[in-house]
Structures are given as C-alpha cells and as structure tokens.
Design an enzyme around this catalytic site. Structure first.
Site, short mmCIF file in Angstrom:
data_model
loop_
_atom_site.label_atom_id
_atom_site.label_comp_id
_atom_site.label_asym_id
_atom_site.label_seq_id
_atom_site.Cartn_x
_atom_site.Cartn_y
_atom_site.Cartn_z
N HIS A 1 -10.25 17.67 -11.52
CA HIS A 1 -9.62 16.42 -11.09
C HIS A 1 -8.75 15.90 -12.22
O HIS A 1 -9.10 16.01 -13.40
CB HIS A 1 -10.69 15.37 -10.75
CG HIS A 1 -10.15 13.97 -10.63
ND1 HIS A 1 -10.33 13.02 -11.62
CD2 HIS A 1 -9.41 13.36 -9.66
CE1 HIS A 1 -9.75 11.90 -11.26
NE2 HIS A 1 -9.19 12.08 -10.07
N SER A 2 -7.60 15.33 -11.89
CA SER A 2 -6.70 14.70 -12.84
C SER A 2 -6.28 15.72 -13.91
O SER A 2 -5.79 16.80 -13.58
CB SER A 2 -7.38 13.47 -13.44
OG SER A 2 -6.48 12.69 -14.19
N LEU A 3 -6.45 15.38 -15.18
CA LEU A 3 -6.14 16.33 -16.26
C LEU A 3 -6.87 17.64 -16.05
O LEU A 3 -6.31 18.73 -16.29
CB LEU A 3 -6.51 15.70 -17.60
CG LEU A 3 -6.48 16.61 -18.83
CD1 LEU A 3 -5.08 17.14 -19.09
CD2 LEU A 3 -7.02 15.87 -20.05
N PHE B 1 -7.38 18.32 -7.83
CA PHE B 1 -7.42 17.05 -7.11
C PHE B 1 -6.75 15.95 -7.92
O PHE B 1 -7.09 15.72 -9.09
CB PHE B 1 -8.87 16.64 -6.82
CG PHE B 1 -9.61 17.61 -5.93
CD1 PHE B 1 -9.47 17.57 -4.55
CD2 PHE B 1 -10.44 18.57 -6.48
CE1 PHE B 1 -10.14 18.46 -3.74
CE2 PHE B 1 -11.13 19.47 -5.67
CZ PHE B 1 -10.98 19.41 -4.29
N HIS C 1 -6.52 6.70 -7.84
CA HIS C 1 -6.49 7.96 -8.59
C HIS C 1 -7.89 8.54 -8.78
O HIS C 1 -8.04 9.76 -8.90
CB HIS C 1 -5.85 7.74 -9.96
CG HIS C 1 -5.84 8.97 -10.82
ND1 HIS C 1 -5.12 10.10 -10.50
CD2 HIS C 1 -6.48 9.26 -11.99
CE1 HIS C 1 -5.29 11.03 -11.43
NE2 HIS C 1 -6.12 10.55 -12.33
#
Length: 417
Positions: free
Chosen positions: A256-258, A277, A356
């Site tokens: 997820h994210s980074l 994601f 986010h």
C-alpha cells in the site's frame, strides 16, 4: 429467452452439460510464514513464525488466473546491475498463476494483507484474514526498528509466496507515525518528487542534485535513488532472500502507498505479479532507476480510488496536504494496468487525503458486496482495467525543469503542466 422455452428436463440436462465444460478458477491457500524487517545496519532480517503459533495453522484462499510475466535473462543480481542492462536485454515470457484481480474477494484479501504490514496482530487495526484468524502473535523485530518491513505468506506446498510491503507511516490524517517515518519520508521524497523535494524556496532538499532555479542534475538523481540503504535496493535484497528461501516458488508482491510503488519497481525488475494499493505513481522513478523495459508490464496492477489525491497526482503544490506533511509527491503516471474506483462520482467522496488510507479502500469500497462499479453496460463488482499511457502532473501552472545529463553537459527539458 430460448433457454426458458425448453422443457424443464432439457433445461436441466443442458445446464449439467455446460457446468462440465465451464473452466474452473484455481484457488491457492496461504498461511502466514515469516515477518521481514530492516535492521539498524540496513540488513533485511526475517522472523519465522513458531510452528506452535495458531497463526501458522490458519489459512485463507485466493482465486488465481494465468498471468504472463517477462523475466530478464539473465536476472539482475543486485540493485546496481540494472544500470548495466543492455537495451536489447533478452526477455523470457513465462506463464504463472497470478492473483485474479477482477475478483472483488481477492482484492479485499490482498488489501487486508497489505494493511497488516503496518501493524501488530493484537492491535485493533489488524484485519482478520479468514475465519477464526488468531491475532495474538507479536511482530518479529524490535519495536524501534526504523525501516523496510512487512509479512510473508506462503501456500502449504510453497508453490506460491506473497510478500507484503509496508508503506509510509506518518503522523497525519491517515497514519499514526512510528519509528519508520523518517526513512519512509526520505524515500517518498526521492522517488516521487521532481528534484530532491524542492517544492518551494523554504524547503530543504533531500539530495544534492538541485542546481538553483529550475535546474536539476539528472545523473545525480539517478545515483541518489541507487543508494544501497534506500528502500528500492533493500527490496531487491529482500526478493533475493525470498527466492533463496523458496527457489521453486511463484512470488507475488503487494503493498500500500509507498509499499505498493516499491512492490511495483521490484516486480518490474524481476518480472513477478504485483498488486499495489493507493500507490504514488512510480513510472518516473522506474526511468531514473534505469529499470529494464519489458515488452509488457501488465503483470503490475494498481488499485486506487479517485478520492485519493496521491495516486491521482493532485496532492501537489506548497499548500497541499502532502506538502504540509513534508512530502513532495509530484508524479501521476503509473506502470502496468489500473483498476480505478470512481469513489467521487459513485460514492460522493471528496478528493481528500483521508481517502488514502488502506482502511478507506477496504471498508468503504472493497467490502461492498453488491455495489456496481461499471461505467456502462453490464454491472461490475470491480472496475474494468485502464492504463495511463499519456499523463502529466499538475503543479498549479507550467514549470520547466532542466535535467542535466550526468557528466555530459547536455540538458533535457521536462515539462510539467
């Protein structure tokens, strides 16, 4: 219509015959096998779950689909090896079992696995995966460990292994901070900013490549991303460790994210299935890292919602929420294919950083069983694939960066609209 006019006996016989010839979707069962983390000496370390732990005895299933990946031949043995890959690198197309990302339940389970990379099993934000999932086993590394971490799942026969990578942990509306936030923030600013996180004149740059005005040393940027202590290089080491432990296994990467962007970069390097994601766009970083260019990157799938300004590439400018958190996320072009949930139109969400968090995607979108995400025509539980072939980033007006070639004296203009 014609089917309904047939006698009941013929309907039954026809249905029975069709069932026999309907291709089945293979499923895989997974169990939590290892936890991975980064030591203070920047080494990737593993913690095996005890065989007596009830976490080892619980399993969950995912449906799969045949996925074509392209593996470079030979495979790069280190993060620095990619700089020496020739433009005519040979690619071996390989058919593997990948996650069926058009199955809502598959995306939901993978998203929960991505979430659990952030937390401990006894915390309230840990998602149970499967019935009677025991969440009492603690993390396998010190609480103050300050870098790359996550979980590793494997099928009982070791045929498939899933590596879940943690994303950014910051004290802001969608996170609770933690010991990794300093290195998370550094990697975000190096990977996803135009030039060393030079958002405005009051910002301190995170690398020495900014040359004043709108000039940036391209070669310097590339070398900055190649530092062995940074997360991409650590991801390469992690993958090599996993393949050493599971030499005959099919490896998947999720995050997820980074963590999703890192999973994608490593997945493109080695040719392995990836599901990311709500990840910041990583195509610019892939170019700066000199990643090999396979014939296709369709084995990488990005999943995000339109209410999240980070993957949408709109969390930019000195007054943005991202900038206020000290992060320059200035990219918008993703690799691979995209599953984009239009939460703004269909759910009435605003474009806000609170959307986010992986929990927003899990609880607000993927957990909706009967929701229609189709744009036109037949209803869809998962949006159709799209791609981002031509895209630019918005930074509140045109900005021209001159990226000087390292040691060449030449400059390439990079327009950002």
């Amino acid at each position: 219509m014609l089917y309904s006019l047939l006698p009941s006996a013929l309907q039954y016989l026809l249905a029975s015959w069709l069932i026999q010839f309907t291709p089945s979707t293979p499923t895989l069962q997974f169990e939590l096998r290892h936890e991975h983390a980064l030591s203070h000496e920047s080494r990737v370390v593993f913690s095996d779950l005890k065989t007596t732990s009830s976490l080892r005895t619980q399993t969950f299933s995912l449906s799969t689909t045949q996925t074509t990946v392209h593996k470079p031949n030979p495979l790069p043995s280190s993060s620095g090896a990619r700089f020496h890959l020739a433009s005519d690198t040979a690619w071996d197309p390989v058919e593997v079992d990948g996650p069926d990302v058009q199955d809502r339940e598959v995306l939901l389970l993978l998203a929960k696995m991505a979430n659990n990379a952030y937390t401990e099993p006894d915390q309230k934000d840990w998602y149970d995966i499967g019935t009677n999932w025991n969440n009492s086993y603690p993390f396998g590394w010190e609480p103050d460990a300050d870098g790359f971490r996550g979980h590793i799942f494997a099928t009982p026969d070791n045929s498939t292994v899933i590596v879940s990578v943690k994303g950014t942990s910051l004290m802001w509306p969608i996170g609770g901070g933690g010991p990794t936030q300093r290195k998370d923030k550094l990697n975000d600013n190096l990977l996803f900013s135009c030039c060393c996180a030079r958002v405005g004149p009051t910002w301190s740059t995170v690398c020495g490549c900014y040359e004043g005005g709108y000039k940036c040393d391209q070669g310097c940027l590339e070398q900055s991303l190649a530092e062995e202590s940074l997360f991409y290089s650590l991801g390469i080491n992690l993958y090599n460790n996993v393949t050493y432990m599971y030499p005959d296994s099919n490896i998947w990467l999720i995050g997820h994210s980074l963590g999703g962007s890192l999973a994608s970069l490593v997945g493109v390097t080695f040719g392995i299935p990836v599901v990311a994601f709500e990840a910041p766009a990583e195509r610019l970083a892939a170019s700066r890292l000199h990643l090999p260019s396979p014939p296709s990157t369709q084995h990488v799938t990005h999943v995000y919602n339109t209410g999240d300004p980070i993957p949408m590439g709109t969390c930019t400018g000195v007054s943005s929420t991202c900038a206020l958190a000290g992060i320059a996320l200035e990219t918008r072009c993703h690799l691979g294919r995209v599953i984009r949930y239009d939460s703004v139109t269909k759910l009435g969400w605003s474009a806000n950083i609170v959307h986010h968090g992986i929990q927003a995607l899990i609880d607000g979108i993927l957990s909706k069983e009967d929701f229609d995400w189709g744009e036109e025509g037949a209803p869809r539980s998962v949006p159709a694939f799209t791609s981002e072939e031509d895209c630019v980033v918005s930074i509140r007006g045109p900005v021209l960066w001159l990226a000087h070639g390292h040691g060449t004296g030449k400059a390439n203009a990079i327009w950002l609209f």
